[in-house]
Design an enzyme around this catalytic site. Structure first.
Site, mmCIF file in Angstrom:
data_model
loop_
_atom_site.group_PDB
_atom_site.id
_atom_site.type_symbol
_atom_site.label_atom_id
_atom_site.label_comp_id
_atom_site.label_asym_id
_atom_site.label_seq_id
_atom_site.Cartn_x
_atom_site.Cartn_y
_atom_site.Cartn_z
ATOM 1 C CG ASP A 42 -0.333 -0.032 2.528
ATOM 2 O OD1 ASP A 42 0.905 -0.165 2.601
ATOM 3 O OD2 ASP A 42 -1.059 0.065 3.543
ATOM 4 C CE LYS A 110 3.297 -6.014 3.655
ATOM 5 N NZ LYS A 110 2.808 -4.809 4.363
ATOM 6 C CD GLU A 112 0.508 -1.462 7.789
ATOM 7 O OE1 GLU A 112 0.183 -0.666 8.697
ATOM 8 O OE2 GLU A 112 1.042 -1.110 6.727
ATOM 9 C CD GLU A 179 7.866 -0.547 7.659
ATOM 10 O OE1 GLU A 179 6.949 -1.275 7.237
ATOM 11 O OE2 GLU A 179 8.092 0.598 7.213
HETATM 12 O O1 KIV Z 1 3.591 -1.138 1.659
HETATM 13 C C1 KIV Z 1 4.717 -1.624 1.555
HETATM 14 O O2 KIV Z 1 5.426 -1.439 0.572
HETATM 15 C C2 KIV Z 1 5.193 -2.445 2.654
HETATM 16 C C3 KIV Z 1 6.633 -2.864 2.659
HETATM 17 C C4 KIV Z 1 7.527 -1.717 2.745
HETATM 18 C C5 KIV Z 1 6.906 -3.889 3.682
HETATM 19 O O3 KIV Z 1 4.453 -2.768 3.523
#
Ligand code: KIV
Length: 281
Positions: A42, A110, A112, A179
């Site tokens: 994102d 993914k 968060e 991160e």
């Molecule tokens: O949004 C993204 O690009 C990410 C990465 C930097 C891990 O979450």
């Protein structure tokens, strides 16, 4: 790399390299590279659309970019980010977002954080959609965090991250992005978990590394300080554009006189494509 290969990448196996891609052209370069895994992050809200944070990304925007990337990435694991609030508006909304991303070509999503949406993560995993966790500095929480500061620097916040990492593994995540946490903490979490941990700004002790493609190519002007620039992309592209501009103004390009393809005979873009050609390069 397939999702089932991921566990063999746990240390001391080979390290995982993951890069972002947001569009067909860059994704086709990533697809030809040895990178193991491609992420439609994102971060595209910032890198592609110029927003100051990732909060502007929506499931629809993520799906649009994911479908472009999926047209190029055929033989690598393709992960797409669940954007801001996608897992915070209830199960139905979360599953609609998962469906959009999966139909666009993502093989995994993914997510968060974990506190407050563990059940939704569990439901997504139970729906046979692999989930990659993401903790530490979670950019979708930028307003709560008060900026992009490293996380896990005091004992309480380090212990919270250890707990969250274990919780994400328990919920069935197949990997974890960590991160901007101190390297020793990243090493500790990596050795505690059975699933691979992919670091970004988290030092060398994780099972892999992820970077934003435009950061590592030196194209995005606000790249974080931990990024290694493998190319000075802005300078190279800037030079190409200056050369183009100069040659147009000096009437060097296009060259004068009859050229081989002046009558367009050799212009592949105008040639009739054989049936079925041109779908994949
Ligand atoms: O949004 C993204 O690009 C990410 C990465 C930097 C891990 O979450």
């Amino acid at each position: 790399m397939r999702i089932t290969d991921f566990y063999s990448y746990k240390k001391p196996g080979p390290r995982i390299s993951m890069v972002t891609a947001y569009d067909y052209t860059m994704a086709s370069i990533a697809a030809e590279s040895p990178a193991d895994c491609v992420l439609v992050g994102d971060s595209l809200a910032m890198v592609m659309h110029g927003h100051p944070t990732t909060l502007a990304a929506t499931p629809e925007l993520m799906a649009l970019h994911t479908s472009a990337v999926a047209r190029a990435v055929k033989d690598k694991l393709l992960v797409a980010d669940m954007p801001f609030l996608a897992v915070r508006k209830g199960l139905r909304h979360a599953m609609d977002a998962v469906e959009l991303l999966s139909r666009a070509g993502a093989q995994a999503v993914k997510i968060e954080g974990v506190d407050g949406h563990a059940e939704i993560i569990s439901h997504i995993v139970g729906s046979d959609v692999p989930v990659m966790g993401h903790i530490g500095l979670t950019p979708q929480s930028v307003n709560r965090l008060g900026g992009y500061a490293p996380q896990g620097r005091d004992e309480a916040s380090a212990e919270k991250l250890v707990r969250q990492a274990a919780e994400l593994e328990r919920l069935g995540c197949f990997a974890l992005v960590l991160e901007c946490v101190p390297a020793p903490l990243a090493g500790r979490i990596t050795s505690l978990l059975k699933i691979p941990v992919i670091g970004i700004g988290a030092g060398p002790h994780t099972d892999g590394q992820v970077l934003v493609l435009q950061d590592l190519l030196g194209m995005y002007p606000q790249a974080p300080s931990f990024v290694k620039k493998y190319l000075d992309g802005r300078a190279l592209i800037g030079k190409a554009l200056r050369d183009f501009d100069r040659e147009v103004k000096e009437q060097v390009f296009p060259p004068a006189g009859k050229r081989k393809n002046e009558d367009n005979k050799d212009d592949k873009r105008l040639a009739p494509a054989p049936y079925g050609a041109g779908i994949r390069r």
